[in-house]
Design a protein around this motif. Structure first.
Motif, short mmCIF file in Angstrom:
data_model
loop_
_atom_site.label_atom_id
_atom_site.label_comp_id
_atom_site.label_asym_id
_atom_site.label_seq_id
_atom_site.Cartn_x
_atom_site.Cartn_y
_atom_site.Cartn_z
N ALA A 289 43.84 17.51 30.11
CA ALA A 289 44.95 16.56 30.04
C ALA A 289 45.71 16.50 31.36
O ALA A 289 46.05 17.54 31.94
N SER A 290 45.95 15.29 31.82
CA SER A 290 46.64 15.09 33.10
C SER A 290 47.04 13.63 33.22
O SER A 290 46.34 12.75 32.69
N PRO A 291 48.11 13.34 33.95
CA PRO A 291 48.42 11.95 34.25
C PRO A 291 47.41 11.35 35.25
O PRO A 291 47.34 10.14 35.41
N LEU A 292 46.64 12.21 35.89
CA LEU A 292 45.58 11.78 36.81
C LEU A 292 44.26 11.76 36.06
O LEU A 292 43.92 12.72 35.37
N THR A 293 43.51 10.69 36.20
CA THR A 293 42.20 10.62 35.55
C THR A 293 41.26 11.63 36.21
O THR A 293 41.50 12.09 37.33
N PRO A 294 40.15 11.97 35.53
CA PRO A 294 39.16 12.82 36.19
C PRO A 294 38.69 12.24 37.52
O PRO A 294 38.50 12.97 38.49
N GLY A 295 38.54 10.92 37.60
CA GLY A 295 38.13 10.29 38.86
C GLY A 295 39.17 10.47 39.95
O GLY A 295 38.83 10.74 41.11
N GLU A 296 40.43 10.33 39.59
CA GLU A 296 41.49 10.52 40.58
C GLU A 296 41.56 11.97 41.05
O GLU A 296 41.76 12.22 42.24
N ARG A 297 41.32 12.91 40.15
CA ARG A 297 41.30 14.32 40.54
C ARG A 297 40.10 14.61 41.44
O ARG A 297 40.21 15.36 42.41
N GLU A 298 38.97 13.99 41.13
CA GLU A 298 37.80 14.17 42.01
C GLU A 298 38.04 13.50 43.36
O GLU A 298 37.58 13.99 44.39
N MET A 299 38.78 12.38 43.38
CA MET A 299 39.12 11.75 44.66
C MET A 299 39.96 12.70 45.50
O MET A 299 39.72 12.86 46.70
N ILE A 300 40.94 13.34 44.87
CA ILE A 300 41.77 14.31 45.59
C ILE A 300 40.90 15.46 46.08
O ILE A 300 41.01 15.90 47.24
N ALA A 301 40.01 15.95 45.22
CA ALA A 301 39.12 17.05 45.61
C ALA A 301 38.26 16.66 46.81
O ALA A 301 38.15 17.42 47.77
N ALA B 178 30.42 12.69 45.71
CA ALA B 178 29.51 12.14 44.70
C ALA B 178 30.16 12.16 43.32
O ALA B 178 30.01 11.21 42.54
N ALA B 179 30.89 13.22 43.00
CA ALA B 179 31.56 13.29 41.70
C ALA B 179 32.63 12.21 41.59
O ALA B 179 32.75 11.56 40.54
N ALA B 180 33.40 12.00 42.64
CA ALA B 180 34.43 10.95 42.62
C ALA B 180 33.79 9.58 42.39
O ALA B 180 34.29 8.79 41.58
N VAL B 181 32.69 9.32 43.06
CA VAL B 181 31.99 8.04 42.89
C VAL B 181 31.45 7.92 41.46
O VAL B 181 31.56 6.86 40.84
N ALA B 182 30.91 9.01 40.92
CA ALA B 182 30.40 8.98 39.54
C ALA B 182 31.51 8.64 38.55
O ALA B 182 31.26 8.00 37.54
N TRP B 183 32.73 9.02 38.86
CA TRP B 183 33.89 8.73 38.01
C TRP B 183 34.52 7.39 38.35
O TRP B 183 35.61 7.08 37.87
N GLY C 94 33.84 5.43 47.20
CA GLY C 94 33.46 6.42 48.21
C GLY C 94 33.87 6.02 49.61
O GLY C 94 34.31 6.85 50.40
N GLU C 95 33.74 4.74 49.93
CA GLU C 95 34.13 4.27 51.27
C GLU C 95 35.63 4.45 51.49
O GLU C 95 36.07 4.80 52.58
N ALA C 96 36.43 4.20 50.45
CA ALA C 96 37.87 4.37 50.57
C ALA C 96 38.22 5.84 50.81
O ALA C 96 39.12 6.15 51.60
N ILE C 97 37.50 6.73 50.15
CA ILE C 97 37.73 8.17 50.37
C ILE C 97 37.38 8.54 51.80
O ILE C 97 38.12 9.25 52.48
N ASP C 98 36.24 8.03 52.28
CA ASP C 98 35.83 8.29 53.67
C ASP C 98 36.93 7.86 54.64
O ASP C 98 37.30 8.60 55.54
N ARG C 99 37.43 6.67 54.44
CA ARG C 99 38.45 6.12 55.34
C ARG C 99 39.76 6.88 55.22
O ARG C 99 40.47 7.07 56.21
N ASN D 254 23.70 15.62 40.06
CA ASN D 254 24.57 16.65 39.48
C ASN D 254 25.86 16.05 38.95
O ASN D 254 26.33 16.42 37.87
N ALA D 255 26.45 15.13 39.72
CA ALA D 255 27.72 14.52 39.32
C ALA D 255 27.57 13.73 38.03
O ALA D 255 28.40 13.84 37.11
N GLU D 256 26.52 12.96 37.92
CA GLU D 256 26.29 12.18 36.70
C GLU D 256 26.05 13.10 35.51
O GLU D 256 26.55 12.86 34.41
N SER D 257 25.30 14.16 35.71
CA SER D 257 25.01 15.11 34.64
C SER D 257 26.29 15.79 34.16
O SER D 257 26.53 15.90 32.96
#
Length: 184
Positions: free
Chosen positions: A38-50, A68-73, A77-82, A164-167
Motif C-alpha cells: 500500500a502506497s500513494p505511489l503506484t508500483p510503477g512510480e516506485r520502480e521509476m524512483i528506483a 526494465a521493471a519501471a517500463v514493465a509497470w 523508459g526514455e523519460a527516466i533516462d532523461r 524478469n520484470a514481466e515475470s
C-alpha cells in the motif's frame, strides 16, 4: 564476473539472499512491502524512483533491472533516462520532479537534504506517506547498489531484465502483515 569465485558468472542478489537467508529473507519481505504494498505511489512510480536512483548512482546492474521493471509497470523508459541526465528538462510530470530531486540529493549528498526539499515535495501535492515511500525506495536502492557493486555482479542483458520484470510483475504482492498496513 563476481569477485567471489564461489558464485556463477551470472550471479546476482538472489545468490546472496539464498546464501544468507537469515539476513535476507526479512530484507526481501521488506522490499516487497515497500515496492508493491500500500502506497500513494503506484508500483510503477516506485520502480521509476528506483531506476532513477540507481541511474544517478551509476549502478549499472541495478539500472538495467529497475529500468526494465519501471517500463514493465508502464513507465516511460526514455523519460527516466532523461531525468537521470537532466531532471529539470525531462518529460516527467511536474509533480514527480520534487520527489526525484529529493531522491537525487538523498543519494548524492544526504547531509544536504533539508526542510526546503521536503517542502518542495509537499508543495507538489504529495503527503508524508508518499515522501516516506520515496525515501525508503531511495534507501533500498542505495543499499542494493552497494551490495551488487561490492560483489562485482555483471549486469544482465536488457532482454533478460525485461523477462524478469514481466515475470515479477505477474507474481504480484501479498501483504503478510496486514495489521501493520491498516488492512484488517
Amino acid at each position: 564476473m563476481p569477485f567471489f569465485r564461489s558464485l556463477p558468472d551470472d550471479a546476482g542478489p538472489g545468490n546472496v539472499f539464498e546464501a544468507y537467508p537469515d539476513i535476507y529473507l526479512p530484507w526481501a519481505d521488506t522490499s516487497q512491502a515497500l515496492m508493491r504494498g500500500a502506497s500513494p505511489l503506484t508500483p510503477g512510480e516506485r520502480e521509476m524512483i528506483a531506476a532513477f536512483v540507481v541511474g544517478v548512482a551509476k549502478c549499472r546492474y541495478a539500472w538495467v533491472a529497475h529500468r526494465a521493471a519501471a517500463v514493465a509497470w508502464g513507465m516511460d523508459g526514455e523519460a527516466i533516462d532523461r531525468a537521470v541526465e537532466d531532471l529539470a528538462s525531462a518529460p516527467v510530470e511536474d509533480r514527480f520532479k520534487p520527489l526525484l530531486a529529493y531522491a537525487r540529493k538523498l543519494t548524492l549528498a544526504p547531509t544536504e537534504v533539508g526542510q526546503e526539499d521536503a517542502d518542495a515535495v509537499f508543495a507538489a501535492g504529495w503527503g508524508e506517506k508518499a515522501l516516506h515511500d520515496a525515501i525508503a525506495v531511495t534507501a533500498r536502492m542505495n543499499f542494493m547498489c552497494r551490495l551488487v557493486q561490492g560483489y562485482g555482479f555483471t549486469p544482465m542483458s536488457a532482454g533478460k531484465a525485461r523477462e524478469n520484470a514481466e515475470s515479477r510483475k505477474k507474481l504480484g504482492y501479498r501483504n503478510l502483515y496486514p495489521k501493520f498496513a491498516g488492512e484488517e
